[in-house]
Design an enzyme around this catalytic site. Structure first.
Site, PDB file in Angstrom:
ATOM      1  N   TYR A 211       3.563  23.460  63.003  1.00 42.85           N
ATOM      2  CA  TYR A 211       2.782  23.142  61.947  1.00 42.85           C
ATOM      3  C   TYR A 211       2.316  24.388  61.244  1.00 42.85           C
ATOM      4  CZ  TYR A 211       2.043  18.542  64.447  1.00 42.85           C
ATOM      5  OH  TYR A 211       2.295  17.324  65.017  1.00 42.85           O
TER       6      TYR A 211
ATOM      7  N   HIS B 268       6.870  19.182  72.259  1.00 43.66           N
ATOM      8  CA  HIS B 268       7.075  18.849  71.295  1.00 43.66           C
ATOM      9  C   HIS B 268       7.834  17.368  71.138  1.00 43.66           C
ATOM     10  CE1 HIS B 268       5.320  19.209  66.805  1.00 43.66           C
ATOM     11  NE2 HIS B 268       5.568  18.045  67.015  1.00 43.66           N
TER      12      HIS B 268
HETATM   13  N1  LIG Z   1       3.835  14.556  68.163  1.00 45.23           N
HETATM   14  C1  LIG Z   1       4.753  14.677  67.081  1.00 45.23           C
HETATM   15  O1  LIG Z   1       5.840  14.587  66.905  1.00 45.23           O
HETATM   16  C2  LIG Z   1       4.120  14.158  65.834  1.00 45.23           C
HETATM   17  C3  LIG Z   1       4.659  13.723  64.630  1.00 45.23           C
HETATM   18  C4  LIG Z   1       3.913  13.462  63.496  1.00 45.23           C
HETATM   19  C5  LIG Z   1       2.680  13.696  63.473  1.00 45.23           C
HETATM   20  N2  LIG Z   1       2.042  14.338  64.586  1.00 45.23           N
HETATM   21  C6  LIG Z   1       0.447  14.419  64.603  1.00 45.23           C
HETATM   22  O2  LIG Z   1      -0.199  13.250  64.260  1.00 45.23           O
HETATM   23  C7  LIG Z   1      -1.159  13.765  63.227  1.00 45.23           C
HETATM   24  C8  LIG Z   1      -1.237  12.618  62.300  1.00 45.23           C
HETATM   25  O3  LIG Z   1      -0.117  12.072  61.707  1.00 45.23           O
HETATM   26  P1  LIG Z   1       0.251  11.884  59.999  1.00 45.23           P
HETATM   27  O4  LIG Z   1      -0.882  12.747  59.462  1.00 45.23           O
HETATM   28  O5  LIG Z   1       1.665  12.031  59.727  1.00 45.23           O
HETATM   29  O6  LIG Z   1      -0.017  10.344  59.901  1.00 45.23           O
HETATM   30  P2  LIG Z   1      -1.522   9.442  59.741  1.00 45.23           P
HETATM   31  O7  LIG Z   1      -2.832  10.310  60.366  1.00 45.23           O
HETATM   32  O8  LIG Z   1      -1.180   8.065  60.206  1.00 45.23           O
HETATM   33  O9  LIG Z   1      -1.626   9.315  58.374  1.00 45.23           O
HETATM   34  C9  LIG Z   1      -1.907  10.217  57.593  1.00 45.23           C
HETATM   35  C10 LIG Z   1      -1.964   9.759  56.129  1.00 45.23           C
HETATM   36  O10 LIG Z   1      -2.831   8.895  55.871  1.00 45.23           O
HETATM   37  C11 LIG Z   1      -3.600   9.094  54.742  1.00 45.23           C
HETATM   38  N3  LIG Z   1      -5.053   8.622  55.207  1.00 45.23           N
HETATM   39  C12 LIG Z   1      -5.795   9.230  56.040  1.00 45.23           C
HETATM   40  N4  LIG Z   1      -6.865   8.499  56.416  1.00 45.23           N
HETATM   41  C13 LIG Z   1      -6.882   7.611  55.689  1.00 45.23           C
HETATM   42  C14 LIG Z   1      -7.847   6.341  55.126  1.00 45.23           C
HETATM   43  N5  LIG Z   1      -8.738   6.180  55.689  1.00 45.23           N
HETATM   44  N6  LIG Z   1      -7.422   5.465  54.391  1.00 45.23           N
HETATM   45  C15 LIG Z   1      -6.170   5.383  53.711  1.00 45.23           C
HETATM   46  N7  LIG Z   1      -5.307   6.717  53.887  1.00 45.23           N
HETATM   47  C16 LIG Z   1      -5.592   7.450  54.794  1.00 45.23           C
HETATM   48  C17 LIG Z   1      -3.610  10.371  54.551  1.00 45.23           C
HETATM   49  O11 LIG Z   1      -3.698  10.807  53.120  1.00 45.23           O
HETATM   50  P3  LIG Z   1      -4.935  11.960  52.375  1.00 45.23           P
HETATM   51  O12 LIG Z   1      -4.450  13.260  53.473  1.00 45.23           O
HETATM   52  O13 LIG Z   1      -4.686  11.900  51.085  1.00 45.23           O
HETATM   53  O14 LIG Z   1      -5.997  11.217  52.933  1.00 45.23           O
HETATM   54  C18 LIG Z   1      -2.225  10.992  54.933  1.00 45.23           C
HETATM   55  O15 LIG Z   1      -1.223  10.637  53.959  1.00 45.23           O
HETATM   56  C19 LIG Z   1      -0.421  14.888  62.559  1.00 45.23           C
HETATM   57  O16 LIG Z   1      -1.423  15.530  61.844  1.00 45.23           O
HETATM   58  C20 LIG Z   1      -0.178  15.582  63.648  1.00 45.23           C
HETATM   59  O17 LIG Z   1      -1.309  16.475  64.269  1.00 45.23           O
HETATM   60  C21 LIG Z   1       2.437  14.315  65.789  1.00 45.23           C
END
Ligand SMILES: NC(=O)c1ccc[n+]([C@@H]2O[C@H](COP(=O)([O-])OP(=O)(O)OC[C@H]3O[C@@H](n4cnc5c(N)ncnc54)[C@H](OP(=O)(O)O)[C@@H]3O)[C@@H](O)[C@H]2O)c1
Length: 271
Positions: free
Chosen positions: A44, A102
């Protein structure tokens, strides 16, 4: 603050995309709102931002649970421990609370014992308090436990949200004392407009995103939602204050569709 058996706060912050000064400010905002668990990864490139925000917050290091993840590029013999030392240098910390593999090595290019034994070594020399994995299905978890023993792996982080509830993997983890962290816990915003979830959210005076987070917390799972917007960080965090009755849990359980948003042709065979 709800924590699992390893002291990890169940409500965490995803930091993918929080790069640069705006990223530092956003992580700092989250710490001010009350988040005490930060999820980063070598790929990241937000480790430095996390460290900077923690220092700027004035909180003590021990108040915050920090997870990082080892990139699959650092699995080769002798590569993993120095890569985690570089992560600590970027974070400006002596130790992280949890380090995860990861992803399993794409197409098994590096054999499982090679990188698992190195992450165990990183723990033994004190670079990380605990170790775990990410994106490991049951078969790989079983293989990992036969290599490292039954108690070493404390966490598995995988995609988990109302549309992909991963029930068999969640059950296997919890039955074997492996804590679970849900990534994409709000399905990247895809739940908006879902008739059943919107109806329940309206009845409870909350949002569908809060419902998704509350539901995971009620299952005993950690969540790491991400947002660039302070008001969403706050509203996601407020899910910790909501509770669900048994019939509401049943409505959430019925939302499962098996929809996976993160997949690659080199990904493991999912459960
Ligand atoms: N281990 C792995 O392989 C892996 C893979 C993927 C992700 N991750 C981790 O998981 C975390 C979360 O994943 P993610 O960011 O892809 O998915 P997420 O948290 O499910 O969704 C984030 C998205 O939803 C929007 N959002 C956030 N809060 C909201 C709300 N209250 N209402 C409506 N929309 C909302 C955000 O847009 P805005 O920013 O515009 O609010 C962003 O586009 C990552 O940051 C990372 O740390 C890990």
């Amino acid at each position: 603050m709800q924590r699992n058996q390893f002291g990890m706060p169940l409500m965490g912050l995803g930091t993918f995309g929080r790069n640069g000064p705006a990223g530092i400010q956003s992580i700092l905002d989250a710490l001010e709102i009350g988040y005490r668990h930060i999820d980063t990864a070598q790929t990241y490139e937000t480790e430095a931002e996390c460290g900077e925000a923690v220092r700027a917050s004035g909180l003590s290091r021990s108040d915050i649970f920090v997870t990082t993840k080892i990139s699959t590029a650092n699995f080769g013999p002798g590569d993993l421990v120095p890569s985690l030392q570089r992560s600590l240098d970027a974070l400006g910390m002596d130790q992280v609370d949890l380090t995860l593999i990861h992803w399993p090595s794409p197409r098994g290019k590096v054999a499982l014992p090679i990188y698992l034994e190195q992450i165990a070594e990183a723990q033994a020399v004190g670079l990380t308090r605990m170790i775990g994995v990410s994106n490991f299905p049951i078969a790989l978890l079983q293989a990992a436990r036969s290599i490292l023993g039954e108690t070493r792996i404390t966490n598995n982080q995988f995609e988990c949200h109302p549309y992909l509830q991963n029930s068999s993997l969640v059950s296997y983890c919890l039955e074997n004392q492996i804590s679970v962290t849900c990534y994409l816990p709000i399905a990247r915003g895809a739940l908006a407009g879902d008739p059943l979830l919107e109806e329940l959210a309206a009845a409870k005076g909350c949002t569908v995103e809060q419902l998704a987070l509350t539901y995971a917390l009620a299952r005993g799972l950690a969540v790491i939602p991400a947002s660039a917007r302070k008001e969403r960080l706050a509203s996601n965090f407020a899910a910790t204050k909501i509770s669900l009755a048994e019939h509401e849990m049943a409505i959430m359980a019925a939302a499962d569709r098996g929809t996976r948003y993160i997949d690659f042709d080199w990904a493991p065979n999912w459960d």
